[in-house]
Design a protein around this motif. Structure first.
Motif, PDB file in Angstrom:
ATOM      1  N   GLY A  32       0.815  -1.213   0.000  1.00 38.76           N
ATOM      2  CA  GLY A  32       0.000   0.000   0.000  1.00 38.76           C
ATOM      3  C   GLY A  32       0.846   1.260   0.000  1.00 38.76           C
ATOM      4  N   ASP A  33       1.945   1.230   0.732  1.00 38.60           N
ATOM      5  CA  ASP A  33       2.873   2.364   0.763  1.00 38.60           C
ATOM      6  C   ASP A  33       3.418   2.632  -0.637  1.00 38.60           C
ATOM      7  OD1 ASP A  33       4.752   4.309   2.015  1.00 38.60           O
ATOM      8  OD2 ASP A  33       6.247   2.794   1.475  1.00 38.60           O
ATOM      9  N   SER A  34       3.800   1.582  -1.320  1.00 34.64           N
ATOM     10  CA  SER A  34       4.356   1.731  -2.677  1.00 34.64           C
ATOM     11  C   SER A  34       3.325   2.289  -3.647  1.00 34.64           C
ATOM     12  CB  SER A  34       4.843   0.376  -3.198  1.00 34.64           C
ATOM     13  OG  SER A  34       5.863  -0.121  -2.386  1.00 34.64           O
ATOM     14  N   ILE A  35       2.126   1.759  -3.589  1.00 36.96           N
ATOM     15  CA  ILE A  35       1.064   2.206  -4.491  1.00 36.96           C
ATOM     16  C   ILE A  35       0.748   3.677  -4.248  1.00 36.96           C
ATOM     17  CG2 ILE A  35      -1.411   1.959  -5.000  1.00 36.96           C
ATOM     18  CD1 ILE A  35      -0.969  -1.089  -4.427  1.00 36.96           C
ATOM     19  N   PHE A  36       0.609   4.054  -2.986  1.00 39.88           N
ATOM     20  CA  PHE A  36       0.269   5.433  -2.660  1.00 39.88           C
ATOM     21  C   PHE A  36       1.407   6.378  -3.062  1.00 39.88           C
ATOM     22  CE2 PHE A  36      -0.818   8.911   0.455  1.00 39.88           C
ATOM     23  CZ  PHE A  36      -2.007   9.257  -0.148  1.00 39.88           C
ATOM     24  N   GLU A  37       2.633   5.961  -2.830  1.00 39.58           N
ATOM     25  CA  GLU A  37       3.793   6.780  -3.197  1.00 39.58           C
ATOM     26  C   GLU A  37       3.808   7.053  -4.702  1.00 39.58           C
ATOM     27  OE1 GLU A  37       7.260   9.000  -2.708  1.00 39.58           O
ATOM     28  OE2 GLU A  37       6.282   7.976  -1.038  1.00 39.58           O
ATOM     29  N   VAL A  38       3.598   6.023  -5.511  1.00 36.67           N
ATOM     30  CA  VAL A  38       3.591   6.207  -6.966  1.00 36.67           C
ATOM     31  C   VAL A  38       2.425   7.097  -7.389  1.00 36.67           C
ATOM     32  CG1 VAL A  38       3.264   5.016  -9.187  1.00 36.67           C
ATOM     33  CG2 VAL A  38       4.827   4.077  -7.481  1.00 36.67           C
ATOM     34  N   TYR A  39       1.275   6.880  -6.779  1.00 33.29           N
ATOM     35  CA  TYR A  39       0.094   7.687  -7.100  1.00 33.29           C
ATOM     36  C   TYR A  39       0.349   9.162  -6.791  1.00 33.29           C
ATOM     37  CZ  TYR A  39      -4.868   8.759  -7.619  1.00 33.29           C
ATOM     38  OH  TYR A  39      -6.068   9.282  -8.044  1.00 33.29           O
ATOM     39  N   ILE A  40       0.911   9.428  -5.638  1.00 33.21           N
ATOM     40  CA  ILE A  40       1.184  10.811  -5.231  1.00 33.21           C
ATOM     41  C   ILE A  40       2.285  11.423  -6.091  1.00 33.21           C
ATOM     42  CG2 ILE A  40       2.092  12.261  -3.356  1.00 33.21           C
ATOM     43  CD1 ILE A  40      -0.904  11.430  -3.091  1.00 33.21           C
ATOM     44  N   ARG A  41       3.317  10.660  -6.391  1.00 40.37           N
ATOM     45  CA  ARG A  41       4.375  11.194  -7.260  1.00 40.37           C
ATOM     46  C   ARG A  41       3.798  11.584  -8.616  1.00 40.37           C
ATOM     47  NH1 ARG A  41      10.143   8.185  -6.399  1.00 40.37           N
ATOM     48  NH2 ARG A  41      10.266   8.501  -4.157  1.00 40.37           N
ATOM     49  N   ASN A  42       2.956  10.735  -9.159  1.00 46.64           N
ATOM     50  CA  ASN A  42       2.319  11.043 -10.444  1.00 46.64           C
ATOM     51  C   ASN A  42       1.472  12.309 -10.319  1.00 46.64           C
ATOM     52  OD1 ASN A  42       1.824  10.260 -13.227  1.00 46.64           O
ATOM     53  ND2 ASN A  42      -0.277   9.873 -12.547  1.00 46.64           N
ATOM     54  N   TYR A  43       0.771  12.445  -9.207  1.00 46.11           N
ATOM     55  CA  TYR A  43      -0.067  13.621  -8.967  1.00 46.11           C
ATOM     56  C   TYR A  43       0.769  14.902  -8.933  1.00 46.11           C
ATOM     57  CZ  TYR A  43      -2.823  17.063  -6.401  1.00 46.11           C
ATOM     58  OH  TYR A  43      -3.441  18.215  -6.003  1.00 46.11           O
ATOM     59  N   VAL A  44       1.857  14.910  -8.159  1.00 46.60           N
ATOM     60  CA  VAL A  44       2.644  16.144  -8.045  1.00 46.60           C
ATOM     61  C   VAL A  44       3.360  16.472  -9.357  1.00 46.60           C
ATOM     62  CG1 VAL A  44       2.869  16.048  -5.525  1.00 46.60           C
ATOM     63  CG2 VAL A  44       4.670  15.067  -6.944  1.00 46.60           C
ATOM     64  N   ILE A  45       3.769  15.466 -10.091  1.00 37.71           N
ATOM     65  CA  ILE A  45       4.394  15.705 -11.394  1.00 37.71           C
ATOM     66  C   ILE A  45       3.386  16.316 -12.358  1.00 37.71           C
ATOM     67  CG2 ILE A  45       5.323  14.540 -13.452  1.00 37.71           C
ATOM     68  CD1 ILE A  45       6.779  12.635 -11.445  1.00 37.71           C
ATOM     69  N   SER A  46       2.144  15.867 -12.278  1.00 31.24           N
ATOM     70  CA  SER A  46       1.105  16.370 -13.192  1.00 31.24           C
ATOM     71  C   SER A  46       0.735  17.829 -12.920  1.00 31.24           C
ATOM     72  CB  SER A  46      -0.154  15.500 -13.096  1.00 31.24           C
ATOM     73  OG  SER A  46      -0.843  15.735 -11.886  1.00 31.24           O
ATOM     74  N   ARG A  47       1.133  18.350 -11.775  1.00 27.11           N
ATOM     75  CA  ARG A  47       0.776  19.727 -11.394  1.00 27.11           C
ATOM     76  C   ARG A  47       1.705  20.779 -11.969  1.00 27.11           C
ATOM     77  NH1 ARG A  47       0.000  20.090  -5.271  1.00 27.11           N
ATOM     78  NH2 ARG A  47      -0.942  22.058  -5.839  1.00 27.11           N
ATOM     79  N   GLY A  48       2.800  20.364 -12.591  1.00 23.35           N
ATOM     80  CA  GLY A  48       3.689  21.356 -13.183  1.00 23.35           C
ATOM     81  C   GLY A  48       5.115  20.882 -13.286  1.00 23.35           C
ATOM     82  N   ASN A  49       5.920  21.709 -13.905  1.00 27.67           N
ATOM     83  CA  ASN A  49       7.315  21.394 -14.125  1.00 27.67           C
ATOM     84  C   ASN A  49       8.142  21.909 -12.946  1.00 27.67           C
ATOM     85  OD1 ASN A  49       9.650  20.570 -15.321  1.00 27.67           O
ATOM     86  ND2 ASN A  49       9.746  22.240 -16.810  1.00 27.67           N
ATOM     87  N   PHE A  50       8.540  20.996 -12.068  1.00 28.89           N
ATOM     88  CA  PHE A  50       9.298  21.350 -10.875  1.00 28.89           C
ATOM     89  C   PHE A  50      10.579  20.537 -10.830  1.00 28.89           C
ATOM     90  CE2 PHE A  50       4.792  21.881  -9.786  1.00 28.89           C
ATOM     91  CZ  PHE A  50       4.777  23.189  -9.351  1.00 28.89           C
ATOM     92  N   SER A  51      11.526  20.984 -10.054  1.00 30.53           N
ATOM     93  CA  SER A  51      12.746  20.195  -9.854  1.00 30.53           C
ATOM     94  C   SER A  51      12.391  18.956  -9.028  1.00 30.53           C
ATOM     95  CB  SER A  51      13.799  21.028  -9.117  1.00 30.53           C
ATOM     96  OG  SER A  51      13.424  21.206  -7.757  1.00 30.53           O
ATOM     97  N   VAL A  52      13.254  17.963  -9.085  1.00 31.33           N
ATOM     98  CA  VAL A  52      13.027  16.742  -8.319  1.00 31.33           C
ATOM     99  C   VAL A  52      12.950  17.057  -6.828  1.00 31.33           C
ATOM    100  CG1 VAL A  52      14.002  14.491  -7.700  1.00 31.33           C
ATOM    101  CG2 VAL A  52      14.031  15.241 -10.076  1.00 31.33           C
ATOM    102  N   HIS A  53      13.774  17.972  -6.379  1.00 29.46           N
ATOM    103  CA  HIS A  53      13.747  18.369  -4.967  1.00 29.46           C
ATOM    104  C   HIS A  53      12.378  18.957  -4.599  1.00 29.46           C
ATOM    105  CE1 HIS A  53      15.102  19.810  -1.101  1.00 29.46           C
ATOM    106  NE2 HIS A  53      14.675  21.021  -1.405  1.00 29.46           N
TER     107      HIS A  53
END
Length: 146
Positions: A32-53
């Motif tokens: 569940g931790d892995s699934i949620f982490e990937v879901y959230i990473r995809n969400y924050v990436i979809s919000r704009g062009n940001f640095s990895v940090h």
């Protein structure tokens, strides 16, 4: 997000509900931790062009123990009896590690939340999994805007 859910749909293990209920809650939480982490990473990436940090800092707001504890408490009334039982099993597990940046009670509820996500994944309840993760984002966004 649809591509991510499709990918999850296509990789759901072939386990029956009885078999999943016999899995250790911490194993469910691990997934569940892995699934949620990937879901959230995809969400924050979809919000704009940001640095990895910057992406990491944004994602942490959603996946940290306190946030997940907030999520599970906000969802409690929406969870059915079976789902809440999974949360409680995960919450009550003894962990080999003690959180350094979280209150123990938040960590325990976060583990329960992650166990629920793992359970939904392994039982193939992908629509419910998606629904709870979408609501999780909304819950934390409200908290962040207070």
């Amino acid at each position: 997000m649809a591509d991510l859910i499709d990918a999850i749909n296509n990789t759901t293990p072939d386990k029956d509900e009885k078999e999943v209920k016999m899995m250790a809650p911490l194993v469910l939480a691990y997934m569940g931790d892995s699934i949620f982490e990937v879901y959230i990473r995809n969400y924050v990436i979809s919000r704009g062009n940001f640095s990895v940090h910057q992406l990491h800092k944004q994602a942490t707001k959603y996946v940290k123990a306190k946030a997940q504890a907030t999520i599970v408490h906000a969802l409690e009334k929406e969870l059915n009896e079976e789902e809440w039982a999974i949360v409680k099993k995960g919450r009550n597990q003894k962990s080999a590690t003690v959180p350094k940046n979280a209150e123990l009670i938040d960590y325990k509820y976060a583990t329960g939340f992650e166990a629920l996500l793992g359970y939904l994944y392994y039982t193939g309840k992908i629509q419910r999994l998606k629904e709870l993760m979408e609501k999780s984002i909304d819950i934390i966004n409200v908290e962040l805007n207070k």
